[in-house]
Design an enzyme around this catalytic site. Structure first.
Site, mmCIF file in Angstrom:
data_model
loop_
_atom_site.group_PDB
_atom_site.id
_atom_site.type_symbol
_atom_site.label_atom_id
_atom_site.label_comp_id
_atom_site.label_asym_id
_atom_site.label_seq_id
_atom_site.Cartn_x
_atom_site.Cartn_y
_atom_site.Cartn_z
ATOM 1 N N GLN A 1 0.822 -1.207 0.000
ATOM 2 C CA GLN A 1 0.000 0.000 0.000
ATOM 3 C C GLN A 1 0.857 1.259 0.000
ATOM 4 O O GLN A 1 0.338 2.357 -0.159
ATOM 5 C CB GLN A 1 -0.902 0.021 1.252
ATOM 6 N N PHE B 1 -6.176 -3.815 3.115
ATOM 7 C CA PHE B 1 -6.932 -3.575 4.362
ATOM 8 C C PHE B 1 -6.056 -3.038 5.484
ATOM 9 O O PHE B 1 -6.376 -3.214 6.656
ATOM 10 C CB PHE B 1 -7.657 -4.848 4.813
ATOM 11 N N GLU C 1 0.265 -1.718 4.623
ATOM 12 C CA GLU C 1 0.623 -0.303 4.732
ATOM 13 C C GLU C 1 2.094 -0.159 5.133
ATOM 14 O O GLU C 1 2.858 0.495 4.461
ATOM 15 C CB GLU C 1 -0.280 0.408 5.750
ATOM 16 N N ARG D 1 -5.930 7.526 16.919
ATOM 17 C CA ARG D 1 -7.213 7.492 16.211
ATOM 18 C C ARG D 1 -8.295 6.843 17.087
ATOM 19 O O ARG D 1 -9.452 7.245 17.056
ATOM 20 C CB ARG D 1 -7.097 6.790 14.857
ATOM 21 N N ARG E 1 -7.943 -1.477 8.401
ATOM 22 C CA ARG E 1 -9.153 -0.696 8.093
ATOM 23 C C ARG E 1 -9.856 -0.178 9.353
ATOM 24 O O ARG E 1 -10.391 -0.960 10.151
ATOM 25 C CB ARG E 1 -10.106 -1.590 7.314
ATOM 26 N N PHE F 1 -8.167 1.577 11.672
ATOM 27 C CA PHE F 1 -6.941 2.114 12.247
ATOM 28 C C PHE F 1 -7.150 2.619 13.672
ATOM 29 O O PHE F 1 -6.821 3.745 14.015
ATOM 30 C CB PHE F 1 -6.482 3.266 11.335
ATOM 31 N N THR G 1 -3.910 11.633 10.681
ATOM 32 C CA THR G 1 -3.766 12.520 11.836
ATOM 33 C C THR G 1 -2.355 13.107 11.902
ATOM 34 O O THR G 1 -2.105 14.005 12.696
ATOM 35 C CB THR G 1 -4.106 11.773 13.145
ATOM 36 N N ALA H 1 -5.984 5.417 5.465
ATOM 37 C CA ALA H 1 -6.804 6.442 6.116
ATOM 38 C C ALA H 1 -7.988 6.856 5.240
ATOM 39 O O ALA H 1 -8.438 7.996 5.314
ATOM 40 C CB ALA H 1 -5.955 7.657 6.494
ATOM 41 N N GLU I 1 -12.870 3.221 5.205
ATOM 42 C CA GLU I 1 -12.926 2.655 6.545
ATOM 43 C C GLU I 1 -14.275 2.782 7.252
ATOM 44 O O GLU I 1 -14.674 1.871 7.984
ATOM 45 C CB GLU I 1 -11.833 3.301 7.420
#
Lengths: 771, 494
Positions: free
Chosen positions: A195, A226, A230, A308, A340, A342, A440, A509, A726
Site C-alpha cells: 500500500q 486492508f 501499509e 485514532r 481498516r 486504524f 492525523t 486512512a 474505513e
C-alpha cells in the site's frame, strides 16, 4: 443492484483471471525463490545461527543474516524494528535469516538444515499481563475536555468497567508478495504487493545502503490490503531486495498464508478501562477511558492507531466532559499494525458498548440513549479534541434509518416474540459512525499525480494511490474523464511507481481517492487551462502553420470554455474536437502533460494539548442490525441489516456500495467469528482459514439494505465526495450491539462482560455465566 | 491394449496430457500455474478452505456414460495430479475459451454488478458459479449462498456476488461440458480407466489397481502403514502434503475400481462404496435419512463434497469428522477388504485411539453399510462450529431414540464428536434411558439431569475451536436442544 456508473477498471481482467498479481509474473532466467527463517520462540537470545551445512545443499544459492544489511532498523514512525533479528528475538515469526534457492523444495530443505539455537527469556503475551506489569512502549497520550471528575461526582449514575476488544487478521487473499529485480549500477526495481511504495523504496534503500534514487518500487495492484500492507510490506521487500542486490538475480518472496498470518501484524487488541457518568435519561455527563493497545513487539504504526482510537471514542456522541488516555503495551507477539479503521473501530466500540450498558441499566431502549447523545445543534457539536462537527447530519440519518428500517415496530415484535419459549432469542441495535477523514499526521496529507495526454487524445494517469480492489483508480479515471470531457475508456490508470510519483503517502486512512483525485484534477486543470487558451485563440481567429506558431496567451478569457463529450466549446457555440485540439497543441509545442500536487487544507493538531482540527471532514453513517442467537449453542445469525451512509456526492455508486457492504461485513466478522487464538508459547494457532473464520457468504444478513443520503455540501473535498474506505467497518458494531441486546433480552443479569468478538463460546459464556 | 500405464491421463481445457514422474505428485494448482503458465487459478490457503483455486473437473470412471459426466467445482490446491487420472479439468482460461472473445454470462454479470474488487478470489468464484450453472440453470439468491460457501471473499461482503448470480443472463448459455467433452474424449478416458497405473519417482510411488483385492495385495503388511496411504479423493491427503504433516511414500488410489462407485439401497440398508462422494450420498440417501442428507449441507464446502467420500471421512478417523456421530448411532457396518477377502466391523468398534483404526496394515475400507431407521425412531444431528459453513466442528452430536409399540424407549444411542480422541458413545447414559416414555423424556427436570450427566461424562480438550468448559456446556445443551425440538415436534403433531 445494477449501477449506472462504470465497472471497476480491472473488472474484465479480474473475472477472466488475466489480472496480474505478483506471483503471476513470469519468472526471469535464474530467478531465485526466497524463504525466510522465522523465530519459533517468542522471546529469547539467539545463541547460535549457523548455516554452513544448509549452504552445501545443491540448489541453495545464498543465505543472509542481519550482518549482510547496511542498516538493520526500520519502522514507519520510530525505527525500532530489526529487519533481521540480531542477538534477540521478540516474537514468533520474527525473520532471522533469508534463504535464496533455485526452487521451493531446496529453500525449505535449507531452512530445516540451519542450526539455530535460541535460549528462552521470560515473555509477556497477553495484554492483561503487559498491563499488570506496566510493560509499555512509546508515548502516553491524553485528550481531555472539561472537568470529568467533578461531573462524575455530580452525576446521578455512573458505571465503571473494563471492556475488551480482540485483534483481527486482515486476511487479504494475496499474502505479502514481492519480487526484487537487480538493475545495473546497484539499482533495484521492486514489484510489490504494497500500500505504500514510497516506504518500500525508502526502507529498501536504507537497509542496503543505497540512495533512494537507486530504488524504484512499482505496485500494479494488490489482492487485498486492508492496512496489512501499509507498513509491513516494506519489511519483506527489504528481504527480497537483499537477495537481489547480493546475488544479482531476481528474487521472489511470496509468503504462504500460514507464515503470513503467524508473522505479520494485525488489528490491535484493546483493553479499555472506563468510567461513565450519565443522568436518568441516559444523557452523558462524563467519560473517562484509559486505552491500552496491544502493540506487539515493536511500535510499527501503534502511536497513530492509538491516537485514532482516542479521537473516535466519542463516535457519534457528544461528550460534555472527558478524560481519555492512551498507552501502548509491548508484548512478545507480531507487531500489530494498520487494519481498516486504524483504531477507530476500537475507540467507537467502547462508547457503543457504553450506550447499550446505559440503556440496560436504565431500562431504556438503546436507540433512545444514542439519539439524545448524538452530536446535534450549536451547543453540542464540539468534540473532545476541539473540532466542531459542522452539520446536523447525524440526527437526520438516525431519524431516517429509524423510520426506513421500521425500528420501533420491529422492536415491539421482537419483544413479544422473545417472550415465547423458543430455541432462539433475537436482538436489535442501531449504531452510528462519524469517521474523521485525514491522516492525523499532517504531513502525510499530500499527494501528487502525473497526467499525460497522448497524440490520439488518450490519457495515462499516474498517482501515488495504490489499487487494492477499493476502486481508487476507477474513481480517479472518472474525475479525469470529467475534467477532459472524454470517455473513461480513453483513460488508463498506470501502475503506481515511485519514479513517477515520489514522496507519496500510503494508500490508507480512507484518503486514497480524496488526495489522489484532487492531485489528478490539479494536473488536469493545468492542461485544460492551456488547451482552453489555445481553443480561445483559435476561435478568436489566430492561426498557425509551418512558419507561424501559436503562442500560448494566458490572458485570454477561458472562463466559458467547457470540455464535454469529446468536444471543447464555449458559450458562443464554437467548438473543436478534443483530439484535434490535442494535436494542435502538440504541433505548437505546448505541453500535453502535467503534474499536480495537492495538500489537504485546514488541518492541524497539537498532540501535547490534545486539541486541534485533525480532520478535514467526517464521513457519517448508521446501521441497524437484527440478530438471532441459538440459546443452546451461542450461534449468531444476522437476520437483517439496514445501512444508511453519508458519502457526500458519490463519484461511483457501485464502487461506494461495494466498499460499504464489504467494510460492514469485515466489521461484522471482527465482532463475531474472527478469533485469534494463541498457544501457551505465544504462537498464533488460528493461522489459516481452517481455524480463522472470516465471514462466508452464508454469514451475510438475510436481508441487507444499503442506501446513501443525498449530500452535495462537502465542498471542502474533491467533487464534494466523501471518503468511504474505513467508515462502514465501524457499522459492523451494530451486529455486536444486537448480540448484546439479544443476550439481555434473554433475561441475563448483566451483559457487561461481553467482549469482541462475540463468538459462540463468548455468547454462551455470558448467557450461561460460566467462566 | 497395454496392461499398465506409467502416466496419468488428463485433459486440461483442450489439451490432452500424459503426466509422468514427479509431475504426477504435484498439486493441480501448482501444475496449472508453474508448469502450464495458467496463472488465472490462484492459491491462497493451500488447504481447500478458501476456494480461490477452484476449477471444474469432469471425472470419467468405468461404466459411466457420457451423460453421467458433470463438470463440478473442486479445490485444485489439494488435488494431487495423480488423483485426477481420467478427469477433464477446466481452468478459468478454459472457461474464457467457451465464449471466444466474449465473456461467460457470470463474468458479464460480475462486471456489471461490481462483483469483483481486488480480483484475487474472483477466478475461483467465477469457476464455482460456472460449475453451479452446469447443474442449476436459473439460480436464485439461495442457490448462490448454498453453492458458494467454499469461496471466501474479503472485499465485497458477498452482496454484489449474490446480485451477480441472481442476474445472470442464461439466454445464450453454453454448457462447458458440451463445449469440451465429446464422445471420443469420453471413450478415450473410459478406455484408460480400465488400465491400472503405476508411477514411481525416486522413493515415491503411486499406483491405481483395478480391483479391491489387488489393492490389498499391494499393501504389504511388513511395511509401516503410515508410509502407505490408500486414498479415495485425496481431500485430506492433499492438505497433509501441502502442510507437511506427513508425506506418504506410496499412494494407492481406488479410482479405477468400478464397484467402489456403487451406492446400493436394499430393503434394510444403504451400501456405499469407497468412491461415492458426499454430494452423491446427500442426494441419494434423502429418502432413508433426510436428517443426514440435510446435515451434509454443512459438511465442508461444495468443492469438497463434490470430491470427498464418506468412506474417506471414516478412514481418516478424526474425532471431529462430521459423519461419524451419525454413522455410530446408526450402528453402521464397515466392510473391510484384506488380501484374503472381506470382513465386517461395526463402526463403534473401529476406532482405537486418535485417528487409530482397528485395521491391519494390508486392509482398507471398501464400503460402509448404513441401516435404515426403524419405525418410530427420532434422530437428531448437531454440529457446532465457530462459523456455520466450511468449518471443522467444535462439538458434534448425534442422538437416536427408538420407541417401541408402547411408546417406551427401546433403543438409545448418543454419539459425541470433539470431546475425546475418538467420537464417543456413552453407553451408561444410553442404558439408563431405556424404558422411559416420551413424557418422561420431555420432563424438564429429567432432561436437565441427563444433560448434566452427559456433560460430566466427557473430558474434552481446550483448543483453538473452543475451551473444555464450552465443549462440556455444549454437549449438555445439544441434548437439551434435541429434547426441546422433540417436544416442539410432539406439540406440532398433537
Amino acid at each position: 443492484m445494477k449501477h449506472k456508473d462504470s465497472a471497476h477498471d480491472s473488472a474484465v481482467s479480474h473475472v477472466t483471471g488475466r489480472s496480474e498479481f505478483i506471483d503471476d509474473r513470469v519468472p526471469q532466467q535464474g530467478e531465485l525463490y526466497v524463504e525466510v527463517l522465522y523465530s519459533s520462540i517468542a522471546h529469547g537470545k539467539i545463541e547460535k545461527l549457523d548455516y554452513t551445512e544448509a549452504l552445501k545443499l545443491p540448489a541453495v544459492v545464498a543465505i543472509f543474516s542481519y550482518t549482510d544489511l547496511a542498516h538493520n532498523r526500520w519502522g514507519s514512525i520510530v525505527q525500532d524494528q530489526p529487519i533481521l533479528a540480531e542477538d534477540e528475538v521478540n516474537y514468533i515469526g520474527e525473520p532471522i535469516a533469508v534463504i535464496a534457492a533455485k526452487n521451493q523444495q531446496a529453500a525449505i530443505a535449507a531452512r530445516n538444515k540451519i542450526q539455530l539455537e535460541i535460549s528462552r527469556r521470560p515473555n509477556i503475551f497477553s495484554l492483561t499481563a503487559a498491563h499488570e506489569q506496566k510493560h509499555f512502549m512509546g508515548e502516553r497520550y491524553e485528550i481531555s475536555t472539561g472537568d470529568s471528575q467533578q461531573a462524575i461526582k455530580n452525576s446521578a449514575n455512573t458505571l465503571k468497567g473494563v471492556f475488551i476488544s480482540g485483534g483481527q487478521d486482515q486476511f487479504y487473499l494475496e499474502s505479502q508478495a514481492v519480487i526484487a529485480y537487480p538493475e545495473e549500477n546497484d539499482c533495484l526495481m521492486i514489484h510489490a504487493s504494497a500500500q505504500h511504495p514510497t516506504e518500500v523504496q525508502h526502507v529498501v534503500a536504507k537497509a542496503l545502503g543505497l540512495q533512494q534514487q537507486q530504488v524504484v518500487c512499482v505496485v500494479k495492484r494488490m489482492g487485498g490490503g486492508f492496512g496489512g500492507k501499509e507498513s509491513q510490506s516494506a519489511h519483506y521487500a527489504a528481504l527480497a531486495a537483499l537477495v537481489a542486490i547480493k546475488t544479482q538475480r531476481a528474487a521472489r518472496l511470496c509468503l504462504r498464508k500460514d507464515d503470513d498470518m503467524i508473522a505479520t501484524g494485525k488489528r490491535h487488541p484493546f483493553r479499555n478501562d472506563y468510567t461513565v457518568a450519565f443522568d436518568d435519561t441516559g444523557l452523558l455527563q462524563a467519560l473517562e477511558v484509559d486505552f491500552y493497545a496491544d502493540g506487539g513487539a515493536y511500535l510499527d504504526l501503534s502511536p497513530a492507531i492509538l491516537q485514532r482510537a482516542m479521537f473516535h471514542v466519542d463516535n457519534a456522541y457528544y461528550l460534555p466532559t472527558a478524560k481519555i488516555t492512551g498507552t501502548i503495551c509491548k508484548t512478545h507477539t507480531h507487531p500489530n499494525t494498520a487494519f481498516r479503521g486504524f483504531g477507530g473501530p476500537q475507540g467507537a466500540a467502547v462508547i457503543e458498548h457504553i450506550m447499550e450498558e446505559i440503556a440496560q441499566n436504565l431500562g431504556l431502549d438503546a436507540l433512545a440513549v444514542r439519539k439524545i447523545n448524538c452530536y446535534q445543534g450549536e451547543d453540542r457539536k464540539q468534540t473532545h479534541y476541539g473540532q466542531s462537527v459542522d452539520s446536523d447530519i447525524l440526527p437526520k440519518i438516525f431519524a431516517q434509518l429509524e423510520k426506513s428500517c421500521d425500528y420501533q415496530a420491529r422492536r415491539a415484535e421482537i419483544s413479544a416474540d422473545n417472550n415465547n419459549s423458543k430455541a432462539t432469542v433475537r436482538g436489535l441495535a442501531l449504531t452510528a459512525v462519524k469517521f474523521g477523514i485525514s491522516f492525523t499526521t499532517r504531513f502525510l496529507n499530500q499527494g501528487n499525480a502525473l497526467v499525460n495526454i497522448h497524440l490520439d487524445g488518450s490519457v495515462q494517469v499516474s498517482t501515488g494511490a495504490t489499487e487494492m480492489g477499493q476502486g481508487v483508480n476507477t474513481k480517479i479515471r472518472k474525475v479525469v474523464s470529467e475534467a477532459f470531457g472524454i470517455s473513461e475508456d480513453n483513460i488508463r490508470l498506470m501502475p503506481t511507481s515511485t519514479e513517477k510519483n515520489a514522496n507519496t503517502s500510503a494508500t490508507a486512512a480512507s484518503s486514497g481517492s480524496d488526495i489522489n483525485c484532487a492531485a489528478a484534477l490539479i494536473a488536469c486543470e493545468k492542461i485544460t487551462q492551456r488547451l482552453a487558451n489555445i481553443a480561445a485563440q483559435l476561435w478568436a481567429g489566430e492561426s498557425f502553420d509551418g512558419v507561424k506558431e501559436l503562442q500560448l496567451d494566458t490572458s485570454t478569457d477561458t472562463s466559458m470554455v467547457e470540455f464535454t463529450n469529446g468536444q471543447v466549446f464555449n458559450d458562443n457555440k464554437q467548438s473543436i474536437d478534443f483530439n484535434k485540439l490535442v494535436k494542435i497543441a502538440y504541433l505548437n509545442r505546448i505541453s500535453l502533460s502535467d503534474y499536480g500536487h495537492y495538500k489537504t487544507p485546514e488541518i492541524y493538531y497539537d498532540k501535547d494539548k490534545g486539541k486541534g482540527r485533525p480532520f478535514l471532514y467526517y464521513t457519517n453513517g448508521v446501521a441497524a442490525s437484527e440478530v438471532s442467537i441459538d440459546k443452546y449453542t451461542g450461534e449468531v445469525k444476522i437476520l437483517r441489516s439496514d445501512i444508511l451512509m453519508d458519502l457526500g456526492r458519490l463519484i461511483n455508486s457501485g464502487i461506494d456500495a461495494g466498499q460499504t457492504a464489504g467494510g460492514f461485513i469485515q466489521g461484522a466478522g471482527w465482532v463475531t467469528t474472527e478469533n485469534l487464538y494463541y498457544s501457551d508459547s505465544g504462537k498464533l494457532v488460528s493461522h489459516s482459514p481452517t481455524t480463522y473464520k472470516i465471514p462466508s457468504i452464508q454469514d451475510t444478513p438475510r436481508i441487507f439494505k444499503l442506501n446513501f443520503i443525498e449530500n452535495n455540501n462537502n465542498i471542502l473535498n474533491v467533487r464534494a465526495s466523501k471518503a468511504v474506505g474505513e467508515p462502514p467497518l465501524l457499522l459492523g458494531l451494530s451486529v455486536w450491539a444486537a448480540v448484546k441486546n439479544a443476550i439481555y433480552n434473554d433475561g441475563v443479569k448483566t451483559t457487561s462482560k461481553l467482549k469482541i468478538p462475540a463468538t459462540n463460546e463468548e455468547v454462551l459464556r455470558v448467557l450461561e455465566g460460566f467462566e | 491394449m497395454s496392461t499398465e500405464r506409467d502416466y496419468i491421463l488428463v485433459y486440461i481445457n483442450s489439451r490432452r496430457l500424459e503426466i509422468r514422474t514427479e509431475y504426477a505428485f504435484m498439486n493441480l494448482s501448482d501444475y496449472l500455474r508453474y508448469e502450464q503458465q495458467l496463472t488465472g487459478t490462484k492459491i491462497v490457503c493451500a488447504e481447500g478452505d478458501c476456494g480461490a483455486c477452484t476449477v471444474l473437473s469432469g471425472a470419467v470412471s468405468a461404466g459411466k456414460e457420457i451423460d453421467d459426466i458433470c463438470y463440478r467445482a473442486i479445490n485444485s490446491c489439494i488435488a494431487p495430479m495423480h488423483s485426477l487420472d481420467c478427469c477433464h479439468i477446466i481452468s478459468i482460461e478454459g472457461l474464457n475459451q467457451v465464449y471466444q472473445d466474449k465473456l461467460h454470462p457470470i463474468q458479464t454479470s460480475m462486471v456489471a454488478h461490481h462483483g469483483t474488487q481486488c480480483g484475487f478470489c474472483t477466478p475461483g468464484f467465477v469457476m464455482a458459479i460456472a460449475g453451479m450453472l452446469e447443474q442449476q440453470k436459473n439460480p436464485d439468491a439461495n442457490h448462490a449462498r448454498n453453492y458458494l460457501t467454499g469461496n471466501l471473499c474479503r472485499c465485497t461482503g458477498y452482496q454484489s456476488i449474490i446480485d451477480s448470480v441472481v442476474d445472470i443472463d442464461t439466454n445464450n448459455y453454453q454448457s462447458i461440458k458440451s463445449h469440451y467433452h465429446n464422445q471420443s474424449i469420453h471413450d478415450e478416458l473410459l478406455t484408460a480407466a480400465q488400465i491400472p497405473v503405476t508411477i514411481s519417482h525416486k522413493n515415491i510411488s503411486f499406483s491405481a489397481p483395478i480391483s479391491a483385492a489387488a489393492v490389498a495385495k499391494q499393501l504389504k503388511p511388513q511395511q509401516q502403514s503410515r508410509n502407505k496411504q490408500v486414498f479415495a479423493a485425496a481431500t485430506d491427503l492433499g492438505v497433509s502434503l501441502n502442510k507437511d504433516i506427513f508425506k506418504p511414500q506410496n499412494a494407492i488410489s481406488l479410482h479405477l475400481i468400478p464397484e467402489l462407485y456403487r451406492h446400493d439401497i436394499s430393503s434394510d440398508n444403504s451400501k456405499i462404496g469407497a468412491r461415492v462422494t458426499i454430494d452423491q450420498i446427500q442426494h441419494k440417501i434423502k429418502a432413508q435419512h433426510p436428517e443426514f442428507s440435510e446435515f451434509l449441507n454443512i459438511f465442508a464446502s461444495p468443492q469438497i463434497r463434490n470430491n470427498a467420500t464418506l468412506v474417506g471421512n471414516i478412514a481418516n478417523g478424526s474425532p471431529v469428522a462430521d459423519s461419524l456421530p451419525f454413522l455410530m448411532v446408526m450402528d453402521s457396518i464397515i466392510i473391510i477388504q484384506g488380501p484374503k477377502g472381506v470382513r465386517k466391523c461395526n463402526i463403534n468398534q473401529l476406532y482405537t485411539g486418535y485417528k487409530q483404526l482397528d485395521l491391519a496394515a494390508d486392509e482398507f475400507i471398501a464400503y460402509v453399510e448404513i441401516p435404515h431407521k426403524a419405525t418410530n425412531t427420532k434422530l437428531g444431528l448437531y454440529k457446532v462450529s465457530q462459523r456455520r459453513d466450511l468449518d471443522i466442528s467444535c462439538v458434534a452430536a448425534a442422538f437416536k431414540l427408538q420407541f417401541d409399540a408402547h411408546n417406551a424407549l427401546s433403543e438409545v444411542a448418543i454419539a459425541l464428536g470433539g470431546v475425546a480422541a475418538t467420537v464417543l458413545r456413552i453407553p451408561a447414559i444410553e442404558q439408563q434411558l431405556i424404558g422411559l416414555s416420551m413424557a418422561e423424556l420431555l420432563e424438564p427436570k429429567s432432561c436437565q439431569a441427563i444433560a448434566e450427566q452427559i456433560s460430566e461424562s466427557v473430558t474434552p480438550l481446550f483448543d483453538v475451536r473452543g475451551s473444555d468448559k464450552f465443549r462440556r456446556t455444549l454437549v449438555a445443551n445439544l441434548y437439551k436442544k434435541f429434547i426441546f425440538e422433540l417436544s416442539a415436534g410432539q406439540q406440532h403433531e398433537a
